[in-house]
Design a protein around this motif. Structure first.
Motif, PDB file in Angstrom:
ATOM      1  N   TYR A   1     -24.012  -4.877  37.469  1.00 53.23           N
ATOM      2  CA  TYR A   1     -25.025  -5.926  37.606  1.00 53.23           C
ATOM      3  C   TYR A   1     -24.392  -7.311  37.719  1.00 53.23           C
ATOM      4  CZ  TYR A   1     -24.698  -7.468  32.698  1.00 53.23           C
ATOM      5  OH  TYR A   1     -24.265  -7.985  31.505  1.00 53.23           O
TER       6      TYR A   1
ATOM      7  N   LEU B   1     -30.973  -8.629  47.534  1.00 54.12           N
ATOM      8  CA  LEU B   1     -30.027  -9.140  46.540  1.00 54.12           C
ATOM      9  C   LEU B   1     -29.251 -10.340  47.079  1.00 54.12           C
ATOM     10  CD1 LEU B   1     -28.663  -5.682  45.343  1.00 54.12           C
ATOM     11  CD2 LEU B   1     -30.204  -7.188  44.064  1.00 54.12           C
TER      12      LEU B   1
ATOM     13  N   LEU C   1     -33.820 -10.229  40.845  1.00 52.80           N
ATOM     14  CA  LEU C   1     -32.531 -10.392  40.166  1.00 52.80           C
ATOM     15  C   LEU C   1     -31.992 -11.809  40.333  1.00 52.80           C
ATOM     16  CD1 LEU C   1     -30.283  -8.911  38.555  1.00 52.80           C
ATOM     17  CD2 LEU C   1     -29.135  -8.549  40.741  1.00 52.80           C
TER      18      LEU C   1
ATOM     19  N   THR D   1     -23.166  -7.629  41.193  1.00 54.53           N
ATOM     20  CA  THR D   1     -24.322  -7.874  42.056  1.00 54.53           C
ATOM     21  C   THR D   1     -24.727  -9.339  42.007  1.00 54.53           C
ATOM     22  OG1 THR D   1     -25.119  -5.610  41.749  1.00 54.53           O
ATOM     23  CG2 THR D   1     -26.712  -7.230  42.520  1.00 54.53           C
ATOM     24  N   ARG D   2     -24.775  -9.902  40.824  1.00 55.77           N
ATOM     25  CA  ARG D   2     -25.100 -11.331  40.699  1.00 55.77           C
ATOM     26  C   ARG D   2     -24.068 -12.199  41.411  1.00 55.77           C
ATOM     27  NH1 ARG D   2     -29.155 -12.737  37.322  1.00 55.77           N
ATOM     28  NH2 ARG D   2     -29.851 -11.235  35.743  1.00 55.77           N
TER      29      ARG D   2
END
Length: 238
Positions: free
Chosen positions: A74, A154, A106, A77-78
């Motif tokens: 995660y 994303l 997100l 991903t950020r």
């Protein structure tokens, strides 16, 4: 050209089994990197190691000049990684739009912003007209496009595509290649694991070939498919 992703001597080991053996690769901004090899070559394992879903025994993953080797998925991903998965797992009781919103939230906690990103992602993959349809009603080709839309929501710096073409019929395959080519035209950097050589030849700028966990060749798609080591890995020897 800026290097956006670098994997140095990645090793993944399960007990006595070495699944990926000191493999290195790099990706520059705007490049499409194809990762190919026969079944069991270690492609998905390397892919998962780079994106944080499989721990590495040794080696280093650098993403946008940051060491992300030990960071969870995660966080990566950020930081700008977005990926699809081989097995589609949509929230079947949610609409197509709601599925993509889950990903969009997100980086966009405000509903208005998340919805804008989600709708834009659906438009890019040709699913805008299915936004209010339940995801459980989608066929395989549209489920693959939904996977791609979720990854795009994303807002990644690098997009990782895990066999997104597998199992598609010829018209759906042609459509998916077109969608991905549209993304490359915007300068999107992409790493794709793929068995469909037609897609690799049409999309990849550079190809890395794995066999039994080792990198055995790299270069242009045309070069590697004519490489004797690659032919032997796929077809064996007499």
């Amino acid at each position: 050209m800026q290097t956006v992703l670098k994997a140095d001597n990645i090793k993944v080991q399960y007990g006595g089994l070495i699944a990926v053996n000191n493999v290195s690769l790099s990706l520059t901004k705007g490049q499409v990197l194809g990762l190919i090899g026969p079944n069991g070559a270690g492609k998905s394992t390397l892919f998962n190691a780079i994106t944080g879903f499989t721990p590495v025994a040794s080696g280093k993953v650098t993403f946008l000049d940051k060491d992300v080797t030990r960071l969870p998925p995660y966080v990566r991903t950020r930081n700008g990684m977005g990926r699809t998965f081989q097995t589609e797992r949509p929230y079947e009781d949610l609409t197509v739009l709601e599925n993509v919103l889950v990903a969009a939230f997100l980086k966009n906690p405000k509903r208005k912003d998340a919805e804008r990103v989600a709708l834009s992602s659906l438009e890019k993959v040709g699913l805008l007209d299915r936004a209010n349809q339940l995801s459980s009603d989608l066929n395989l080709a549209r489920l693959r496009r939904l996977e791609l839309a979720k990854a795009l929501a994303l807002e990644p710096q690098v997009l990782f595509l895990d066999e997104i073409m597998a199992g598609l019929n010829p018209p759906a395959l042609k459509e998916m290649i077109t969608f991905v080519r549209t993304l490359t035209a915007t300068g999107m950097s992409i790493v794709m694991v793929e068995h469909i050589m037609e897609a690799i030849i049409q999309l990849a700028d550079h190809v890395v070939v794995l066999a039994s966990g080792n990198k055995i060749a790299e270069g242009s798609a045309r070069d590697v498919i004519n490489d004797e080591k690659v032919i032997e890995a796929y077809l064996g020897t007499d």
